[in-house]
Structures are given as structure tokens and as C-alpha cells.
Design a protein around this motif. Structure first.
Motif, PDB file in Angstrom:
ATOM      1  N   ASN A 105       3.180  -3.178 -19.382  1.00 52.60           N
ATOM      2  CA  ASN A 105       4.950  -2.987 -19.845  1.00 52.60           C
ATOM      3  C   ASN A 105       5.356  -1.941 -20.206  1.00 52.60           C
ATOM      4  OD1 ASN A 105       7.361  -4.505 -20.145  1.00 52.60           O
ATOM      5  ND2 ASN A 105       7.061  -4.941 -22.316  1.00 52.60           N
ATOM      6  N   HIS A 106       5.290  -0.936 -19.367  1.00 52.39           N
ATOM      7  CA  HIS A 106       5.820   0.470 -19.521  1.00 52.39           C
ATOM      8  C   HIS A 106       7.021   0.766 -18.652  1.00 52.39           C
ATOM      9  CE1 HIS A 106       1.887   1.394 -21.515  1.00 52.39           C
ATOM     10  NE2 HIS A 106       2.840   1.383 -22.452  1.00 52.39           N
ATOM     11  N   PRO A 107       8.198   0.032 -18.751  1.00 54.57           N
ATOM     12  CA  PRO A 107       8.998   0.122 -17.631  1.00 54.57           C
ATOM     13  C   PRO A 107       9.634   1.506 -17.462  1.00 54.57           C
ATOM     14  CG  PRO A 107      10.056  -0.829 -19.513  1.00 54.57           C
ATOM     15  CD  PRO A 107       8.640  -0.423 -19.807  1.00 54.57           C
ATOM     16  N   ASP A 108       9.503   2.493 -18.339  1.00 52.03           N
ATOM     17  CA  ASP A 108      10.087   3.770 -18.257  1.00 52.03           C
ATOM     18  C   ASP A 108       9.191   5.048 -17.688  1.00 52.03           C
ATOM     19  OD1 ASP A 108      12.527   2.908 -18.770  1.00 52.03           O
ATOM     20  OD2 ASP A 108      12.262   3.144 -21.022  1.00 52.03           O
ATOM     21  N   CYS A 109       7.904   4.274 -17.305  1.00 57.66           N
ATOM     22  CA  CYS A 109       6.731   5.208 -16.928  1.00 57.66           C
ATOM     23  C   CYS A 109       6.904   5.335 -15.548  1.00 57.66           C
ATOM     24  CB  CYS A 109       5.371   4.846 -17.379  1.00 57.66           C
ATOM     25  SG  CYS A 109       3.889   5.826 -17.069  1.00 57.66           S
ATOM     26  N   PRO A 110       6.827   6.555 -14.978  1.00 60.56           N
ATOM     27  CA  PRO A 110       6.759   8.068 -15.386  1.00 60.56           C
ATOM     28  C   PRO A 110       8.195   8.405 -15.697  1.00 60.56           C
ATOM     29  CG  PRO A 110       6.673   8.105 -13.091  1.00 60.56           C
ATOM     30  CD  PRO A 110       6.597   6.597 -13.442  1.00 60.56           C
ATOM     31  N   LYS A 129       0.978  -1.271   0.014  1.00 59.62           N
ATOM     32  CA  LYS A 129      -0.019   0.062   0.167  1.00 59.62           C
ATOM     33  C   LYS A 129       0.727   1.316   0.033  1.00 59.62           C
ATOM     34  CE  LYS A 129      -3.954  -1.933   2.153  1.00 59.62           C
ATOM     35  NZ  LYS A 129      -5.039  -1.815   3.148  1.00 59.62           N
ATOM     36  N   GLY A 130       0.463   2.282  -0.826  1.00 57.78           N
ATOM     37  CA  GLY A 130       1.051   3.700  -1.060  1.00 57.78           C
ATOM     38  C   GLY A 130       1.375   4.148  -2.128  1.00 57.78           C
ATOM     39  N   PHE A 131       2.077   4.908  -2.651  1.00 56.67           N
ATOM     40  CA  PHE A 131       2.465   5.613  -3.548  1.00 56.67           C
ATOM     41  C   PHE A 131       3.315   4.828  -4.646  1.00 56.67           C
ATOM     42  CE2 PHE A 131       3.617  10.109  -5.549  1.00 56.67           C
ATOM     43  CZ  PHE A 131       2.603   9.768  -6.757  1.00 56.67           C
ATOM     44  N   THR A 132       3.103   4.298  -5.694  1.00 57.90           N
ATOM     45  CA  THR A 132       3.780   3.491  -6.664  1.00 57.90           C
ATOM     46  C   THR A 132       4.031   4.086  -8.066  1.00 57.90           C
ATOM     47  OG1 THR A 132       4.614   1.351  -7.190  1.00 57.90           O
ATOM     48  CG2 THR A 132       2.128   1.787  -7.200  1.00 57.90           C
ATOM     49  N   TYR A 133       4.309   3.510  -8.945  1.00 60.72           N
ATOM     50  CA  TYR A 133       4.607   3.957 -10.159  1.00 60.72           C
ATOM     51  C   TYR A 133       4.167   2.892 -11.284  1.00 60.72           C
ATOM     52  CZ  TYR A 133       9.320   1.686 -10.268  1.00 60.72           C
ATOM     53  OH  TYR A 133      10.252   0.723 -10.342  1.00 60.72           O
ATOM     54  N   HIS A 134       3.996   3.403 -12.425  1.00 56.42           N
ATOM     55  CA  HIS A 134       3.557   2.320 -13.485  1.00 56.42           C
ATOM     56  C   HIS A 134       4.482   1.488 -13.796  1.00 56.42           C
ATOM     57  CE1 HIS A 134       1.651   2.005 -17.821  1.00 56.42           C
ATOM     58  NE2 HIS A 134       1.234   1.011 -17.006  1.00 56.42           N
ATOM     59  N   GLY A 135       5.677   1.866 -14.035  1.00 57.87           N
ATOM     60  CA  GLY A 135       6.791   0.850 -14.529  1.00 57.87           C
ATOM     61  C   GLY A 135       7.242  -0.396 -13.585  1.00 57.87           C
ATOM     62  N   ALA A 136       6.554  -0.264 -12.140  1.00 56.94           N
ATOM     63  CA  ALA A 136       6.796  -1.399 -11.292  1.00 56.94           C
ATOM     64  C   ALA A 136       6.177  -2.670 -11.492  1.00 56.94           C
ATOM     65  CB  ALA A 136       6.298  -0.585 -10.010  1.00 56.94           C
ATOM     66  N   GLY A 137       5.005  -2.256 -12.217  1.00 57.14           N
ATOM     67  CA  GLY A 137       4.244  -3.648 -12.882  1.00 57.14           C
ATOM     68  C   GLY A 137       4.610  -4.410 -13.922  1.00 57.14           C
ATOM     69  N   GLY A 138       5.592  -4.015 -14.529  1.00 57.86           N
ATOM     70  CA  GLY A 138       6.120  -4.773 -15.483  1.00 57.86           C
ATOM     71  C   GLY A 138       5.191  -5.090 -16.839  1.00 57.86           C
ATOM     72  N   VAL A 139       5.099  -6.321 -17.142  1.00 52.00           N
ATOM     73  CA  VAL A 139       4.281  -6.942 -18.393  1.00 52.00           C
ATOM     74  C   VAL A 139       3.009  -6.688 -17.997  1.00 52.00           C
ATOM     75  CG1 VAL A 139       3.798  -8.986 -19.685  1.00 52.00           C
ATOM     76  CG2 VAL A 139       6.156  -8.206 -19.498  1.00 52.00           C
ATOM     77  N   LYS A 185       9.618   9.775 -10.758  1.00 47.70           N
ATOM     78  CA  LYS A 185       9.728   8.830  -9.749  1.00 47.70           C
ATOM     79  C   LYS A 185      10.457   9.536  -8.432  1.00 47.70           C
ATOM     80  CE  LYS A 185      11.270   4.753 -10.827  1.00 47.70           C
ATOM     81  NZ  LYS A 185      12.213   3.674 -11.338  1.00 47.70           N
ATOM     82  N   ALA A 186      11.629  10.085  -8.790  1.00 50.39           N
ATOM     83  CA  ALA A 186      12.300  10.677  -7.584  1.00 50.39           C
ATOM     84  C   ALA A 186      11.516  11.555  -6.904  1.00 50.39           C
ATOM     85  CB  ALA A 186      13.537  11.105  -8.149  1.00 50.39           C
ATOM     86  N   GLN A 187      10.497  12.318  -7.455  1.00 52.35           N
ATOM     87  CA  GLN A 187       9.501  13.286  -6.906  1.00 52.35           C
ATOM     88  C   GLN A 187       8.501  12.790  -5.960  1.00 52.35           C
ATOM     89  OE1 GLN A 187       9.067  15.135 -10.765  1.00 52.35           O
ATOM     90  NE2 GLN A 187       9.498  17.209  -9.396  1.00 52.35           N
ATOM     91  N   ARG A 188       8.516  11.407  -5.825  1.00 52.81           N
ATOM     92  CA  ARG A 188       7.337  10.876  -4.931  1.00 52.81           C
ATOM     93  C   ARG A 188       7.687  11.261  -3.620  1.00 52.81           C
ATOM     94  NH1 ARG A 188       7.208   4.964  -6.051  1.00 52.81           N
ATOM     95  NH2 ARG A 188       9.267   5.421  -6.482  1.00 52.81           N
ATOM     96  N   PRO A 189       8.783  11.163  -2.958  1.00 50.10           N
ATOM     97  CA  PRO A 189       8.611  11.339  -1.499  1.00 50.10           C
ATOM     98  C   PRO A 189       8.291  12.870  -1.164  1.00 50.10           C
ATOM     99  CG  PRO A 189      10.801  10.333  -2.226  1.00 50.10           C
ATOM    100  CD  PRO A 189       9.992  10.556  -3.294  1.00 50.10           C
ATOM    101  N   ARG A 190       8.621  13.969  -2.042  1.00 47.29           N
ATOM    102  CA  ARG A 190       8.135  15.182  -1.790  1.00 47.29           C
ATOM    103  C   ARG A 190       6.727  15.449  -2.069  1.00 47.29           C
ATOM    104  NH1 ARG A 190       9.147  19.755  -6.267  1.00 47.29           N
ATOM    105  NH2 ARG A 190       7.923  21.473  -5.394  1.00 47.29           N
ATOM    106  N   ILE A 191       5.967  14.522  -3.033  1.00 50.79           N
ATOM    107  CA  ILE A 191       4.720  14.490  -2.898  1.00 50.79           C
ATOM    108  C   ILE A 191       3.813  13.829  -1.689  1.00 50.79           C
ATOM    109  CG2 ILE A 191       2.737  13.358  -4.112  1.00 50.79           C
ATOM    110  CD1 ILE A 191       4.568  13.717  -6.863  1.00 50.79           C
ATOM    111  N   ILE A 192       4.329  12.814  -1.207  1.00 55.21           N
ATOM    112  CA  ILE A 192       3.983  12.368   0.019  1.00 55.21           C
ATOM    113  C   ILE A 192       3.971  13.323   1.435  1.00 55.21           C
ATOM    114  CG2 ILE A 192       4.455  10.321   1.661  1.00 55.21           C
ATOM    115  CD1 ILE A 192       2.802   9.402  -0.649  1.00 55.21           C
TER     116      ILE A 192
END
Length: 147
Positions: A121-126, A107-117, A131-138
Motif C-alpha cells: 500500500n504505497h500508492p505514491d511510490c516512486p 511482464k516489463g518495467f512497473t512501479y511499486h504503487g501499481a500493486g496497491g494494498v 514513474k514518467a522516466q521509465r520509458p527513458r530507462i527502457i
């Protein structure tokens, strides 16, 4: 939705509102939310009731937020604030925890590429910058909800 685990960060890979595309059910493309570079927020489905098409097998577990721009661009300050507002709403509505995760099961704030196929299958999203800005958002979502 089966479970309300949190929010998935996406990048639009384009500019301007995707409303026309997301409003066409035949295309099977949508997101729960979209945040413009200026911080405007659009909502496309009733989060928690309807599923968007954003991350295929992850749609039953996570809400999604598209962000205007490209993977090579960081989120603007206005976008960071807009995504934080979406996350704060989800925290208050569904109890999303104030944490960044790189998982499709936590549970939490993840990113699209984490889900793989399984998540289209968008490994470079976002993109690494976003991705590095997620801690600031949280952190900002925590401020908005009183921690």
C-alpha cells in the motif's frame, strides 16, 4: 521466485545507502538492487534465487530496484543509467521485455504503487516524476542490450 516478470521501480524516501537496514533480516526490509544519485549500484539478494521484501506479494514475480532520493525528485541522469543497467542485466538474464507496464501481472518495467494494498500500500511510490522516466530507462536498456 515463481516467475521472472520484470523489475519494479521504488523510491527510498531518503539519502545514502540503505545497506545497514537491508542487511538486517529481522527488519524484513530489502530490495534486489539500490541505485544512488551518482549511479552506484548495490545488490542485496541473489536475484532470481532469493526474494527481497520490497513489494510483499509481488516479490515472487518481480525483482526490485530502490532509488536514492524522494518521490518529489526526478531520477538523476546517473540513476537513469544505473537503473537501465539493472534492467539490461535482467533482460539478458531472465528475458525481461523492453516495455513499460502499469500492472502487477504483465511482464516489463512497473512501479511499486501499481500493486496497491497487496504490495504494501504505497500508492505514491516512486512518485510521478520517477514513474514518467521509465520509458527513458527502457530505451537506454534497449541500447545496452542491442534492442
Amino acid at each position: 521466485m515463481v516467475e521472472h516478470r520484470g523489475l519494479v521501480l521504488h523510491v527510498q524516501a531518503g539519502d545514502n545507502s540503505p545497506y545497514e537496514m537491508f542487511d538486517d533480516a529481522k527488519l524484513k526490509k530489502s530490495s534486489d538492487f539500490w541505485v544512488s544519485k551518482h549511479g552506484a549500484i548495490e545488490q542485496y539478494v541473489e536475484t532470481g534465487v532469493d526474494s527481497a521484501w520490497a513489494q510483499h506479494e509481488g516479490n515472487a514475480y518481480y525483482a526490485s530496484v530502490e532509488t536514492e532520493g524522494y518521490p518529489t525528485e526526478p531520477l538523476t541522469d546517473a540513476q537513469v543509467e544505473g537503473v537501465a543497467k539493472v534492467y539490461a542485466w535482467g533482460r539478458e538474464t531472465f528475458g525481461w521485455p523492453l516495455q513499460v507496464v502499469d500492472s502487477t501481472t504483465e511482464k516489463g518495467f512497473t512501479y511499486h504503487g501499481a500493486g496497491g494494498v497487496a504490495w504494501c500500500n504505497h500508492p505514491d511510490c516512486p512518485g510521478a516524476l520517477r514513474k514518467a522516466q521509465r520509458p527513458r530507462i527502457i530505451a537506454l536498456a534497449g541500447e545496452l542490450t542491442g534492442g
